[in-house]
Design an enzyme around this catalytic site. Structure first.
Site, PDB file in Angstrom:
ATOM      1  N   LYS A  50     -86.304 -64.343  54.026  1.00  0.00           N
ATOM      2  CA  LYS A  50     -85.706 -63.537  54.878  1.00  0.00           C
ATOM      3  C   LYS A  50     -86.492 -62.279  56.176  1.00  0.00           C
ATOM      4  O   LYS A  50     -86.491 -62.381  56.658  1.00  0.00           O
ATOM      5  CB  LYS A  50     -85.020 -61.758  53.736  1.00  0.00           C
ATOM      6  CG  LYS A  50     -83.823 -62.673  52.941  1.00  0.00           C
ATOM      7  CD  LYS A  50     -83.040 -61.928  52.190  1.00  0.00           C
ATOM      8  CE  LYS A  50     -82.397 -62.271  51.285  1.00  0.00           C
ATOM      9  NZ  LYS A  50     -82.207 -60.532  50.456  1.00  0.00           N
ATOM     10  N   ASP A 110     -99.975 -64.918  51.649  1.00  0.00           N
ATOM     11  CA  ASP A 110    -100.684 -64.265  50.553  1.00  0.00           C
ATOM     12  C   ASP A 110    -101.306 -64.793  49.879  1.00  0.00           C
ATOM     13  O   ASP A 110    -102.530 -65.622  50.000  1.00  0.00           O
ATOM     14  CB  ASP A 110     -99.291 -63.153  49.341  1.00  0.00           C
ATOM     15  CG  ASP A 110     -99.762 -62.709  48.968  1.00  0.00           C
ATOM     16  OD1 ASP A 110    -101.131 -61.955  48.508  1.00  0.00           O
ATOM     17  OD2 ASP A 110     -98.790 -62.001  47.639  1.00  0.00           O
ATOM     18  N   ARG A 172     -86.866 -53.171  54.809  1.00  0.00           N
ATOM     19  CA  ARG A 172     -87.541 -54.454  55.342  1.00  0.00           C
ATOM     20  C   ARG A 172     -86.956 -53.557  57.044  1.00  0.00           C
ATOM     21  O   ARG A 172     -87.115 -54.357  58.151  1.00  0.00           O
ATOM     22  CB  ARG A 172     -86.120 -55.883  55.101  1.00  0.00           C
ATOM     23  CG  ARG A 172     -86.292 -55.953  53.992  1.00  0.00           C
ATOM     24  CD  ARG A 172     -85.760 -57.784  54.269  1.00  0.00           C
ATOM     25  NE  ARG A 172     -85.328 -58.381  52.403  1.00  0.00           N
ATOM     26  CZ  ARG A 172     -86.368 -59.226  52.404  1.00  0.00           C
ATOM     27  NH1 ARG A 172     -87.405 -59.128  53.209  1.00  0.00           N
ATOM     28  NH2 ARG A 172     -86.136 -59.560  51.564  1.00  0.00           N
TER      29      ARG A 172
END
Ligand code: IMP
Ligand code: MG
Length: 186
Positions: A50, A110, A172
């Site tokens: 997402k 990451d 978010r």
């Protein structure tokens, strides 16, 4: 984790590390690069849900050439700041990508585990070309060799929230990128 209290929500924001203005300025440059690079070519932007939904939304509005948009969802982080190491494809593309130049639009690289799994999967489907654009890169934590073709911001090893990025599914909706207040975890 459930947060309904506004003060508790705000205490998760330690400090803003990239402002709304900085994000929008770099998005414009990235959109110009895509618009030049893919002019006259069938272009498919593939967003990994997402986290990348806010970035894709703003980026696509600055792109001046025709493009299609597709979504995939993968999960590697559960309710923690550490990668689980598991990459699960939760939702797949509906397009036949052999007809397209594909640009993956990602929120953050990451460890690189999630994206390298997605890249391997997409390569097998034989797209006309495959490139990777990422809003953020945390190179210090990389476990798998992976470099984006276009990186908007390189950041140190902070756990960040906002602009699509979450902690436990919250934050978010922040318009900027902030460092998460990990003191709340103690
Ligand atoms: P990787 O597989 O370790 O590269 O993890 C990539 C995914 O982990 C990203 O798409 C994010 O959803 C999540 N992630 C990694 N770092 C952060 C962070 O600092 N904040 C929020 N989510 C993160
Ligand atoms: Mg993500």
């Amino acid at each position: 984790m459930t947060i309904t209290d506004k003060n508790e929500f705000q205490s998760g924001v330690k400090r803003v590390i990239i402002s709304e203005e900085e994000i929008q300025r770099e998005i414009k440059k990235c959109a110009d690069w895509i618009s030049q690079e893919y002019e006259g070519k069938p272009l498919l932007l593939v967003s990994v849900l997402k986290g990348a939904f806010v970035f894709l939304s703003d980026l696509s509005k600055e792109i001046t050439i025709p493009c299609e948009i597709g979504f995939m969802a993968a999960k590697s982080y559960f309710e923690s700041t550490e990668s689980s190491g598991d990459v699960q494809i939760l939702y797949d593309l509906t397009q036949d990508i052999s007809q397209y130049h594909v640009v993956i639009v990602e929120d953050i690289i990451d460890t690189g585990r999630t994206l390298s799994a997605i890249i391997e999967l997409l390569k097998k489907r034989d797209p006309l070309s495959l490139k990777l654009v990422t809003l953020l890169d945390k190179p210090d934590r990389r476990l798998i060799k992976l470099r984006a073709d276009y990186t908007l911001f390189t950041i140190p090893d902070y756990f960040v929230i906002g602009y699509g990025l979450d902690f436990g599914e919250y934050y978010r909706n922040l318009p900027y990128i902030a460092e998460y207040n990990t003191a709340l975890l103690d």
